[in-house]
Design an enzyme around this catalytic site. Structure first.
Site, PDB file in Angstrom:
ATOM      1  N   LYS A 158       0.860  -1.179   0.000  1.00 38.98           N
ATOM      2  CA  LYS A 158       0.000   0.000   0.000  1.00 38.98           C
ATOM      3  C   LYS A 158       0.898   1.230   0.000  1.00 38.98           C
ATOM      4  O   LYS A 158       1.945   1.242   0.686  1.00 38.98           O
ATOM      5  CB  LYS A 158      -0.886  -0.033   1.254  1.00 38.98           C
ATOM      6  CG  LYS A 158      -1.899   1.095   1.339  1.00 38.98           C
ATOM      7  CD  LYS A 158      -2.798   0.911   2.568  1.00 38.98           C
ATOM      8  CE  LYS A 158      -3.853   1.995   2.676  1.00 38.98           C
ATOM      9  NZ  LYS A 158      -4.756   1.800   3.836  1.00 38.98           N
TER      10      LYS A 158
ATOM     11  N   SER B 108      -9.955  -0.528   7.000  1.00 36.48           N
ATOM     12  CA  SER B 108      -9.380  -0.427   5.648  1.00 36.48           C
ATOM     13  C   SER B 108      -8.679  -1.662   5.110  1.00 36.48           C
ATOM     14  O   SER B 108      -8.318  -1.690   3.939  1.00 36.48           O
ATOM     15  CB  SER B 108      -8.416   0.743   5.583  1.00 36.48           C
ATOM     16  OG  SER B 108      -9.152   1.929   5.508  1.00 36.48           O
TER      17      SER B 108
ATOM     18  N   SER C  21      -9.758   1.930   2.872  1.00 31.08           N
ATOM     19  CA  SER C  21      -8.859   2.686   2.015  1.00 31.08           C
ATOM     20  C   SER C  21      -7.846   1.830   1.254  1.00 31.08           C
ATOM     21  O   SER C  21      -7.241   2.318   0.305  1.00 31.08           O
ATOM     22  CB  SER C  21      -8.109   3.710   2.857  1.00 31.08           C
ATOM     23  OG  SER C  21      -7.265   3.065   3.788  1.00 31.08           O
TER      24      SER C  21
HETATM   25  N1  GLN Z   1     -13.159   4.300   6.247  1.00 26.12           N
HETATM   26  C1  GLN Z   1     -12.584   4.727   7.471  1.00 26.12           C
HETATM   27  C2  GLN Z   1     -12.158   6.153   7.334  1.00 26.12           C
HETATM   28  O1  GLN Z   1     -12.445   6.722   6.356  1.00 26.12           O
HETATM   29  C3  GLN Z   1     -11.434   3.848   7.835  1.00 26.12           C
HETATM   30  C4  GLN Z   1     -10.228   4.094   7.023  1.00 26.12           C
HETATM   31  C5  GLN Z   1      -9.073   3.254   7.431  1.00 26.12           C
HETATM   32  O2  GLN Z   1      -9.215   2.223   8.071  1.00 26.12           O
HETATM   33  N2  GLN Z   1      -7.888   3.736   7.079  1.00 26.12           N
HETATM   34  O3  GLN Z   1     -11.540   6.735   8.173  1.00 26.12           O
END
Ligand code: GLN
Length: 484
Positions: free
Chosen positions: A76, A175, A151
């Protein structure tokens, strides 16, 4: 070749049936053929990958290779990689080349794995659909009109479409697990502190945790073996022995106590997703498990609590992106204030700005007690619920996400509906617990994930519980037609 498990690839490499250079080239060719349509990778590090593959081949020949030596993977784009751009999918870091490797990257490099490139993601990991990326959205390999989740959407799409055998992801509120669910992968977010956060660009430091995104629990266990461990450079990493996560994969589940939180099966959960998840859980009975309804009464506080804590921490973490210390710098600033304002105004996207503003507000003098302190108190209640539940059960199960993959663009104008995509995953981050998503079936040809939540440092058990299910089912082996 790209449908083999990590163990199978390892055997082929060690037998000399294939070289790491050939295997790496095979994946690079697939990336070349498919990345334009999927947009899963932001950067493909072809030369670097082939160099690493050559070194891996030397180790294989000299018999100094480990289990994963020579196997390619994708990172990532939140992990710092020396010499390869690390953008965090933001214009802010569009030209940032880190002078050092994140601990996770360093450990994986030491294991002899090959970095194919850096995967797309929501900007600074803020989002649930990969649509906040500066580099554009990623398509779900199961249906190109759908989001891959976020994400870690690029890592999910890359592995699901066989553009990498496995990938790293990070999970602050879901995410790893939510994109794994939407793309038919096995994704594990370990206990907070299990994996070093050093060199992983910080979003919300008390919630962020790295983990593997894989095609099976066995593959995830193999990569976790390399990722986990204490690191002096991360004060929140835990000094605790790392077991061999593959050792207990085949333990019997006889007597396993599974808890189903009633709050995870209520309003908001798609009926077909519920049915699929319930059937998967039911099948554990034939493996010797017992199932019991439990309650996590403060579940309704998770999303509001998270959306105070995470923005508060991000507003502080992202203050370093000011055009001086890090990040995009505007042209011809007229003074210091203008430099800060325009650099940050130009460098950050809308969602990131929204979070910084919310977080700054929650931390400001007059509101700190009302928001930030209150959120920390709620966070404790949420953790206590889990500890109460783990007095009676060994593992908690439920859906990973309330729906299957949704259409691109569906939720981009409504941040709150996007935030609800993580309604079942966020609590585990607030509590610091390990959580996992595994493929459990399909609804209208789209994957559904089953979530497993364990007590602190119970990753071995989660992987065991996942692996036993995967021995009985072949959901995790399904591959989207276009990427076979
Ligand atoms: N969707 C969540 C957010 O927008 C979690 C994102 C994540 O786990 N990095 O913060």
């Amino acid at each position: 070749m790209h449908t083999k498990s990590l163990s199978e690839l390892s055997t082929s490499l060690h037998n000399g049936e294939i070289s790491s250079v050939e295997l790496t080239q095979h994946y690079l060719d697939r990336i070349n053929a498919h990345n334009t349509e999927l947009n899963a990778y932001i950067t493909v590090s072809e030369d670097h990958a082939l160099q690493q593959a050559q070194l891996a081949d030397q180790r294989l020949q000299q018999k100094t290779a480990g289990k994963l030596t020579g196997i390619p993977l994708a990172h990532k784009d939140i992990f710092c990689t020396k010499g390869i751009r690390t953008s965090c999918a933001s214009k802010m870091l569009d030209s940032f080349i880190s002078p050092y490797d994140a601990t996770v990257v360093e450990k994986i490099n030491d294991a002899g794995m090959v970095t194919l490139g850096k995967t797309n993601m929501d900007e600074f990991a803020m989002g649930s659909s990969n649509e906040t990326s500066f580099y554009g959205n990623v398509k779900n390999p199961w249906d190109n009109n759908k989001v891959p989740g976020g994400s870690s959407g690029g890592s999910a799409a890359a592995v699901a479409a066989n553009l990498a055998p496995i990938a790293t992801g990070t999970d602050t509120g879901g995410s790893i697990r939510q994109p794994a669910s939407l793309c038919n992968l096995t994704g594990l977010k370990p206990t907070y502190g299990r994996i070093s956060r050093y060199g992983m660009i910080a979003f919300a430091s008390s919630l962020d945790q790295a983990g593997p995104m894989a095609k099976s629990a066995e593959d995830a266990a193999l990569l976790l073996n390399e990722m986990a461990g204490f690191d002096q450079r991360d004060s929140t990493s835990v000094d605790r022995e790392v077991p061999d996560y593959t050792a207990s994969l085949n333990d019997s589940l006889n007597g396993l106590k599974i808890g189903l939180p009633k709050e995870y099966f209520g309003e908001g959960l798609d009926a077909d997703v519920a049915k699929t998840v319930e059937e998967a859980i039911k099948s554990y009975e034939s493996l010797g498990a017992t199932i019991k309804e439990i309650t996590l009464p403060n579940t309704h506080l998770a999303v509001p609590t998270y959306y105070v804590v995470a923005p508060a921490e991000c507003s502080s973490n992202l203050s370093r992106m000011d055009g001086v210390r890090f990040g995009h710098r505007c042209d011809d600033p007229k003074d210091l204030l203008d430099l800060y304002q325009r650099s940050r105004g130009e460098g950050f996207g809308d969602e990131v700005k929204r979070r910084i503003m919310t977080g700054t507000y929650a931390l400001s003098a007059g509101y700190y007690d009302a928001y930030y302190l209150k959120a920390q108190q709620c966070r404790r209640l949420i953790s206590d619920d889990f500890q109460q539940a783990f007095n009676d059960v060994d593992v908690i199960m439920g859906p990973t996400a309330p729906t299957t993959a949704f259409n691109l663009g569906d939720k981009t104008d409504d941040p709150v509906s996007m935030y609800l995509a993580d309604i079942y995953t966020i609590s585990t981050n607030l509590a610091g617990l390990p959580g996992m998503s595994i493929p459990a079936g399909f609804v209208d040809s789209l994957p559904v994930g089953l979530q497993l939540i364990g007590n602190y440092f119970d990753e071995s058990r989660l992987l065991n519980v996942a692996h036993q299910y995967q021995r009985q089912t072949d959901w995790h082996k399904q591959i989207p037609n276009a990427y076979k």
